[in-house]
Design an enzyme around this catalytic site. Structure first.
Site, PDB file in Angstrom:
ATOM      1  N   GLU A  51       0.777  -1.341  -0.026  1.00 37.40           N
ATOM      2  CA  GLU A  51       0.032  -0.008  -0.002  1.00 37.40           C
ATOM      3  C   GLU A  51       0.750   1.232   0.016  1.00 37.40           C
ATOM      4  O   GLU A  51       0.617   2.008   0.958  1.00 37.40           O
ATOM      5  CB  GLU A  51      -0.937  -0.143   1.136  1.00 37.40           C
ATOM      6  CG  GLU A  51      -1.935  -1.183   0.997  1.00 37.40           C
ATOM      7  CD  GLU A  51      -3.045  -0.962   2.326  1.00 37.40           C
ATOM      8  OE1 GLU A  51      -3.984  -1.812   2.242  1.00 37.40           O
ATOM      9  OE2 GLU A  51      -2.914  -0.202   3.251  1.00 37.40           O
TER      10      GLU A  51
ATOM     11  N   GLU B 269      -5.139  -8.824   0.721  1.00 37.21           N
ATOM     12  CA  GLU B 269      -5.791  -8.450   2.188  1.00 37.21           C
ATOM     13  C   GLU B 269      -7.304  -8.259   1.871  1.00 37.21           C
ATOM     14  O   GLU B 269      -7.765  -7.803   0.710  1.00 37.21           O
ATOM     15  CB  GLU B 269      -5.254  -6.991   2.604  1.00 37.21           C
ATOM     16  CG  GLU B 269      -3.868  -7.267   3.207  1.00 37.21           C
ATOM     17  CD  GLU B 269      -3.563  -5.807   3.869  1.00 37.21           C
ATOM     18  OE1 GLU B 269      -4.337  -5.248   4.471  1.00 37.21           O
ATOM     19  OE2 GLU B 269      -2.188  -5.523   3.947  1.00 37.21           O
TER      20      GLU B 269
END
Length: 466
Positions: free
Chosen positions: A167, A366
């Site tokens: 991320e 995720e």
């Protein structure tokens, strides 16, 4: 009865990070990172005052944790190496205790049939580098590449799935726009420079991995949050969604997969005179070193509309100068996290990757649901009955399955997270794990109902519903 059967070799598991699980032990040789420092100077910012030094104590409990992964059906597991553990100063001497720990951890996973997926950077800048500018500084890019090369050299004989960043838009957003990560600035020019340097560092790590002669693969993990316009038939709403997507998704997706930055974002940066500083060869390096595989983190959608409110100039330019957020009246919300639950988003991401990004090999890296005060759901046997998590995961898996049926190149599903872990300023406010961690009982672990369910799903390589 409907059966959702997944392809042979599908990756079942979960994801975590070094910083959020390992903790620190006196004498372990770990250096200080930005979270250690921020907690030191501002502990009141952290929920219930819980800092990163304790976390889930994986550093001392990893052998037990590997067995629990096995008991919950993991055939794969992602975590990160802590840069500040391996290189306490960010550069220079390697911490041999860290090498021994990670070697034993990786070997233990493999010995138990759990494929290690290793990520290099998960928001944990070593403090000595942050003091020199962190991701704002070109020197950090060079230090990161040296760190990556050391990881490949030390662990690359066994680790076959590497990821450069998790991320990378989060340090940009939370560190330089929205005050949630250190250094907690609001400065779009800095945010753009940080983003560019992260993207460049990723490409350089990919280049180094390919030059190492190792036989695995290397990718990046991105939190792809679909930007849905309020009205798909309103050109201004659609334009707003395209710009939001350029800021928050394509800013890293396009350079990582296509080797170039989105033109809409470049144009905005040019108009605002905030294009990043870079060297002549940097764009060619990004172009030539795209990823083998993409990890996709998905939690919630982003809903936007054309800009209708006045632009707030108090902090200089911001992404929200180009769109407003839209509150969809039909949304379902996870009340503990304040996030919308929209399962179809994961399907839309995978179809977008299929159609617009060469159907790159990818996996859901995720996806998860944070719930506060899960002790409410303890049964008489001491197990948390988290049926809401089983429902959340299964509903998302149905859409993953549909995308695969329609040709998406999705190879696995990892939930966030294996066991309840520390989550930045939120600390342990919301719990995400298949396995509960009791902070009052020295981190005692207990498998939740979802963990037992996930083992059955993994063993069957799918699930059946009436």
């Amino acid at each position: 009865m409907t059966t959702y059967q997944f392809p042979n070799g599908f990756w079942w598991g979960s994801a975590a990070s070094g910083l959020q699980t390992e903790g620190t032990v006196p004498g372990d040789g770990k250096g200080k990172n930005i979270w250690d420092y921020w907690y030191e100077i501002a502990p009141e910012k952290f929920f219930n005052g819980v800092g990163p030094e304790k976390t889930s104590q994986l550093y001392t409990k990893y052998k037990e944790d590997i067995q629990l992964m096995k008991d919950t059906g993991h055939n794969s597991f992602r975590t990160s190496i802590q840069w500040s553990r391996l290189f306490p100063e960010g550069t220079g001497e390697v911490n041999q205790q860290a090498v021994d720990f990670y070697n034993d951890y990786i070997d233990g996973l493999i010995a138990n049939g759990i494929e290690p997926f290793i990520n290099l950077y998960h928001f944990d800048m070593p403090m000595p580098l942050q003091e020199k500018g962190g991701w704002l500084a070109r020197g950090t890019v060079d230090a990161y590449v040296d760190y990556a090369k050391a990881c490949f050299r030390l662990f690359g004989d066994r680790v076959k799935h590497w990821f450069t960043h998790n991320e990378p838009v989060v340090p940009v957003e939370m560190g330089y726009l929205y005050l949630q990560h250190y250094p907690a600035e609001i400065n779009l020019k800095h945010a753009v420079q940080v983003g560019f340097n992260e993207a460049l560092s990723s490409a350089l790590a990919v280049k180094s991995y390919r030059e190492s002669g190792l036989d695995g693969e290397i990718g990046i993990i991105l939190n792809l949050t679909p930007s849905y316009p309020r009205d798909e038939n309103n050109p201004e709403d659609v334009k707003a969604s395209i710009i939001a997507d350029a800021f928050f998704n394509r800013s890293f997706l396009d350079p990582a997969v296509k080797g170039e930055f989105p033109s809409e974002l470049v144009e905005i940066c040019r108009e605002l005179a905030i294009l990043p500083e870079y060297q002549e060869e940097d764009l060619a390096i990004i172009k030539a070193n795209t990823v083998d595989i993409l990890g996709v983190n998905y939690y919630q959608p982003r809903r936007v509309k054309a800009k209708e409110t006045a632009v707030d100039h108090s902090n200089g330019p911001m992404p929200e100068d180009y769109f407003d957020y839209y509150d969809w009246p039909e949304k379902r919300i996870n009340p503990y996290r304040g996030w919308e639950i929209y399962e179809k988003g994961v399907y839309d991401i995978l179809i977008n990757l299929r159609d617009n990004y060469g159907n790159i090999r990818c996996y859901i890296s995720e996806n998860g649901m944070g719930v506060e005060d899960e002790q409410r759901f303890l049964n008489a046997d001491g197990m948390i009955e988290d049926d809401y998590r089983i429902e959340f995961v299964s509903e998302h898996l149905k859409y993953v399955h549909q995308a695969i049926q329609e040709g998406a190149n999705c190879l696995g599903y990892h939930m966030w997270t294996c066991m309840d872990n520390w989550s930045w300023l939120n600390a342990y406010k919301n719990r995400y794990g298949f396995i509960s961690v009791d902070l009052e009982k020295d981190g005692q672990r207990t498998i939740k109902k979802s963990g037992h369910w996930f083992k059955k799903v993994s063993e069957a390589n799918g699930f059946t519903e009436e």
